[in-house]
Design a protein around this motif. Structure first.
Motif, PDB file in Angstrom:
ATOM      1  N   ASN A 376       0.823  -1.206   0.000  1.00  0.00           N
ATOM      2  CA  ASN A 376       0.000   0.000   0.000  1.00  0.00           C
ATOM      3  C   ASN A 376       0.862   1.263   0.000  1.00  0.00           C
ATOM      4  O   ASN A 376       0.630   2.208  -0.767  1.00  0.00           O
ATOM      5  CB  ASN A 376      -0.918  -0.027   1.221  1.00  0.00           C
ATOM      6  N   MET A 379       2.732   1.839  -3.395  1.00  0.00           N
ATOM      7  CA  MET A 379       1.826   2.361  -4.422  1.00  0.00           C
ATOM      8  C   MET A 379       1.510   3.834  -4.178  1.00  0.00           C
ATOM      9  O   MET A 379       1.457   4.643  -5.103  1.00  0.00           O
ATOM     10  CB  MET A 379       0.517   1.560  -4.430  1.00  0.00           C
ATOM     11  N   GLN A 380       1.298   4.175  -2.914  1.00  0.00           N
ATOM     12  CA  GLN A 380       0.964   5.550  -2.567  1.00  0.00           C
ATOM     13  C   GLN A 380       2.115   6.501  -2.883  1.00  0.00           C
ATOM     14  O   GLN A 380       1.915   7.568  -3.463  1.00  0.00           O
ATOM     15  CB  GLN A 380       0.608   5.632  -1.080  1.00  0.00           C
ATOM     16  N   CYS A 382       4.637   6.042  -4.974  1.00  0.00           N
ATOM     17  CA  CYS A 382       4.948   6.074  -6.407  1.00  0.00           C
ATOM     18  C   CYS A 382       3.801   6.656  -7.237  1.00  0.00           C
ATOM     19  O   CYS A 382       3.840   6.613  -8.462  1.00  0.00           O
ATOM     20  CB  CYS A 382       5.271   4.656  -6.905  1.00  0.00           C
ATOM     21  N   LYS A 384       0.742   5.647  -7.691  1.00  0.00           N
ATOM     22  CA  LYS A 384      -0.138   4.714  -8.382  1.00  0.00           C
ATOM     23  C   LYS A 384      -1.460   4.745  -7.608  1.00  0.00           C
ATOM     24  O   LYS A 384      -1.763   3.867  -6.801  1.00  0.00           O
ATOM     25  CB  LYS A 384       0.480   3.322  -8.424  1.00  0.00           C
ATOM     26  N   GLN A 387      -4.269   1.775  -7.642  1.00  0.00           N
ATOM     27  CA  GLN A 387      -3.822   0.575  -6.921  1.00  0.00           C
ATOM     28  C   GLN A 387      -3.707   0.842  -5.419  1.00  0.00           C
ATOM     29  O   GLN A 387      -4.089   0.002  -4.594  1.00  0.00           O
ATOM     30  CB  GLN A 387      -2.469   0.104  -7.453  1.00  0.00           C
ATOM     31  N   ALA A 388      -3.179   2.024  -5.067  1.00  0.00           N
ATOM     32  CA  ALA A 388      -3.013   2.363  -3.653  1.00  0.00           C
ATOM     33  C   ALA A 388      -4.358   2.433  -2.942  1.00  0.00           C
ATOM     34  O   ALA A 388      -4.503   1.972  -1.804  1.00  0.00           O
ATOM     35  CB  ALA A 388      -2.272   3.696  -3.521  1.00  0.00           C
ATOM     36  N   VAL A 435       0.758  -6.034  -6.612  1.00  0.00           N
ATOM     37  CA  VAL A 435       2.181  -5.763  -6.364  1.00  0.00           C
ATOM     38  C   VAL A 435       3.037  -6.199  -7.552  1.00  0.00           C
ATOM     39  O   VAL A 435       3.876  -5.434  -8.047  1.00  0.00           O
ATOM     40  CB  VAL A 435       2.649  -6.480  -5.079  1.00  0.00           C
ATOM     41  N   ALA A 438       2.667  -4.001 -10.574  1.00  0.00           N
ATOM     42  CA  ALA A 438       3.391  -2.734 -10.437  1.00  0.00           C
ATOM     43  C   ALA A 438       4.873  -2.919 -10.654  1.00  0.00           C
ATOM     44  O   ALA A 438       5.542  -2.054 -11.277  1.00  0.00           O
ATOM     45  CB  ALA A 438       3.126  -2.140  -9.033  1.00  0.00           C
TER      46      ALA A 438
END
Length: 444
Positions: A376, A379-380, A382, A384, A387-388, A435, A438
């Protein structure tokens, strides 16, 4: 020179060294921050079961308030770290002041609305008629500290994303320790009861904010100034993109806690108190993993901004391994001593008998938390966003809320006790493909 050294440290130094340096202060901050709730629960637990339940009920709203603090802090912090990684300090400085300004405005609105609808909110949170008087007292005073708490957490996250985690923890530590000292004095010494616990917390939050703002004046940390406050849509968009996973993660956790309290209330005040205590214990352990992930985020943000994608992946797996080992250890310890852990907060036979199985069921999913949380946060950071948000919403939103509405009807009290573990296992199945998808998108 210091700024260049910080960039080099985060993008080139060995990963265990970087994450260790960044994570230790954030873990300490998270543990100390959780002491607010642990200490309040412990001392209030000496009053009676209804007071213990009231603290757990108000905790769901405080978690909601913290979610918005992290929305502004993480949303701006992710952008700040990427901009510093790309050597664009001016834009990072504007973002810092803008996000803090929005945090202050939003917190004042929350206080006004909370005090105007105090009784209605208390009932919505899950208060029974016997718990309501305690909730009203505790919540009414706790709301007064909201602007100080939210601004402190916003600044804490912004400093952390700049790579200055050590400075960011001071305000949290001072405020929490002061709360720990004032709790017994106000609750028992001045005979203020649950109201004293709330007042002690607010005083701690005010002092913590003062210390945090003083730390922000360090020469290498971005300073806050009204002239940098901006209404530019770019900043609002970045805060929303980087901060919504925090709302998904913690905001839905707040709603989930409310739903949990409402479901548990069908089985009496002891059930609410027991689930409240279990949540305190679990969140205290969980805060270490959150702190570890927050220690990873500055390195992740700088490295992603500098296009060092292999370093982003390596840091992720390092944190997963360390976090999983830590959680496995505590799973064994807490499983063996569940009765003592619950009894420490409320020595009530009914509370303990409900709390033991609830804690043990949650321990079954403990080892998977590290993978889910690191996913999580990666993703946050980067950016994304989709997805996050999916990952953030899954564990205590997409799956927990429907399950807490269904399982108690099928299995009674057992349904309340097993709900979080069931939600965790389903969330894990969602996290794995996201994951690795990504990772495939990150090309050197």
């Amino acid at each position: 020179m210091q700024r260049e050294d910080n960039f080099t440290f985060l993008t080139e130094e060995p990963i265990p060294k970087v994450i260790g340096t960044m994570a230790v202060p954030t873990i300490i901050s998270m543990l100390i921050s959780n002491l607010y709730n642990i200490v309040d629960t412990y001392f209030v637990g000496q009053i009676d079961t209804q007071a213990t339940a009231a603290v757990g009920i108000v905790f769901s709203l405080m978690f909601f308030i913290q979610a918005f603090s992290f929305f502004f802090g993480n949303g701006s912090g992710n952008y700040i770290s990427r901009q510093l990684g790309a050597r664009n300090r001016e834009s990072a400085e504007q973002m810092a002041s803008t996000a803090l300004g929005y945090t202050l405005i939003f917190s004042i609105v929350l206080v006004v609305l909370g005090l105007l609808f105090l009784d209605e909110i208390s009932v919505i949170l899950g208060s029974t008629p016997t718990i309501l008087p305690y909730t009203r007292q505790y919540l009414g005073f706790s709301l007064l500290g909201t602007p100080f708490l939210m601004c402190t957490l916003c600044m804490n996250n912004q400093m952390r994303f700049q790579g200055y985690a050590r400075y960011s923890m001071y305000g949290i530590i001072v405020g929490a320790l002061l709360n720990c000292m004032l709790d017994p004095l106000f609750i028992f010494g001045l005979d203020m009861g649950i109201r004293g616990a709330a007042i002690a917390t607010v005083i701690g939050q005010i002092v913590g904010f003062a210390v945090m703002f003083r730390m922000s004046l360090h020469k290498d940390i971005i300073h806050y100034t009204p002239r940098n406050f901006s209404h530019r849509w770019l900043f609002v968009k970045e805060i929303i993109a980087g901060g919504t996973p925090s709302i998904s993660r913690q905001g839905l956790a707040s709603i989930a806690t409310i739903a949990l309290n409402v479901s548990a209330s069908q089985f009496g005040d002891a059930a609410i108190a027991a689930m409240s205590i279990v949540n305190r214990i679990v969140m205290f352990i969980f805060s270490v993993i959150i702190g570890l992930g927050q220690g990873y985020q500055p390195m992740c943000g700088f490295s992603y901004g500098a296009r060092h994608y292999e370093r982003v992946k390596a840091g992720f797996w390092f944190c997963v391994k360390v976090g999983t080992a830590f959680l496995l250890f505590w799973s064994v310890v807490l499983f063996a001593f569940s009765d003592r852990a619950i009894g420490l907060f409320r020595n009530d036979v009914d509370v303990i008998s409900i709390g033991i199985p609830a804690l043990r069921y949650q321990l079954l999913s403990f080892p998977f938390w590290s993978f889910m949380i690191m996913a999580n946060m990666m993703m946050q950071t980067c950016r994304k966003t989709l997805q996050a948000n999916i990952l953030a919403a899954s564990r205590q939103g997409l799956f927990f809320i429907p399950l807490i509405l269904v399982l108690p009807h099928c299995f009674g009290l057992l349904g309340v006790e097993i709900c979080q573990a069931c939600s965790d296992f389903v969330s894990l199945l969602v996290t794995i493909p996201i994951v690795f998808s990504a990772f495939r998108e990150m090309h050197v």
